[in-house]
Design an enzyme around this catalytic site. Structure first.
Site, PDB file in Angstrom:
ATOM      1  N   CYS A 143       0.803  -1.227   0.000  1.00 40.01           N
ATOM      2  CA  CYS A 143       0.000   0.000   0.000  1.00 40.01           C
ATOM      3  C   CYS A 143       0.835   1.275   0.000  1.00 40.01           C
ATOM      4  O   CYS A 143       0.286   2.363  -0.149  1.00 40.01           O
ATOM      5  CB  CYS A 143      -0.910  -0.002   1.226  1.00 40.01           C
ATOM      6  SG  CYS A 143       0.044  -0.072   2.747  1.00 40.01           S
ATOM      7  N   CYS A 189      -1.336  -5.303   7.088  1.00 35.49           N
ATOM      8  CA  CYS A 189      -1.039  -4.075   7.835  1.00 35.49           C
ATOM      9  C   CYS A 189      -0.441  -4.388   9.206  1.00 35.49           C
ATOM     10  O   CYS A 189       0.267  -3.564   9.780  1.00 35.49           O
ATOM     11  CB  CYS A 189      -2.305  -3.250   8.051  1.00 35.49           C
ATOM     12  SG  CYS A 189      -3.274  -3.038   6.567  1.00 35.49           S
TER      13      CYS A 189
HETATM   14 FE1  FES Z   1      -1.239   0.306   4.351  1.00 36.36          FE
HETATM   15 FE2  FES Z   1      -2.772  -0.852   6.090  1.00 36.36          FE
HETATM   16  S1  FES Z   1      -3.332  -0.200   4.100  1.00 36.36           S
HETATM   17  S2  FES Z   1      -0.694  -0.448   6.295  1.00 36.36           S
END
Ligand code: FES
Length: 138
Positions: free
Chosen positions: A45, A117
């Site tokens: 992400c 995450c």
């Molecule tokens: Fe990036 Fe959770 S979406 S750490």
């Protein structure tokens, strides 16, 4: 990808740690009190995590962190910072064995799609330990 029902269930613990995260670095002037630093990014992400740890005689006594990450990363790292410093602190070798799975368990679970995450803090911790060890020729 589903965005409904149980897939997005956040436990009470996750909400608690997201809304009131523990051990967040509030002031840059605190950094001098720590002897290990780690910074990592999440490939999935692009979020970033920074962590500072204070190690004394092989035990993690204090931990602070800061993230540009999501609710799950915040809750997970808040919980991680508690796990490694509770009961007088955790030995470095034990801290290196902590997994995202363990953190998630203590949080009462995370939505499947957010499991990645939970490793952001864990990876920053490993980097901070590595930094401490290299500074101390260990
Ligand atoms: Fe990036 Fe959770 S979406 S750490």
């Amino acid at each position: 990808m589903k965005f409904e029902g149980q897939d997005w269930f956040y436990s009470k613990k996750v909400k608690e740690h997201f809304l009131k995260p523990k051990n967040v670095l509030k002031n840059k002037s605190e950094i001098k009190n720590y002897n290990g630093y780690g910074k990592v990014g999440n490939m999935k992400c692009g979020d970033i995590m920074e962590m500072w740890i204070k190690i004394e005689k092989g035990i993690i006594k204090k931990c602070k962190w800061k993230t540009w990450g999501c609710a799950s990363a915040i809750a997970s790292t808040s919980m991680l910072s508690i796990i490694i410093t509770e009961k007088g602190g955790m030995k470095i070798n034990d801290a290196l064995k902590i997994t995202g799975k363990e953190i998630t368990k203590r949080l009462g679970g995370l939505p499947q799609i957010k499991i990645h995450c939970s490793v952001l803090g864990d990876e920053a911790l490993k980097e901070a330990i590595k930094d401490y060890e290299s500074k101390n020729n260990l």
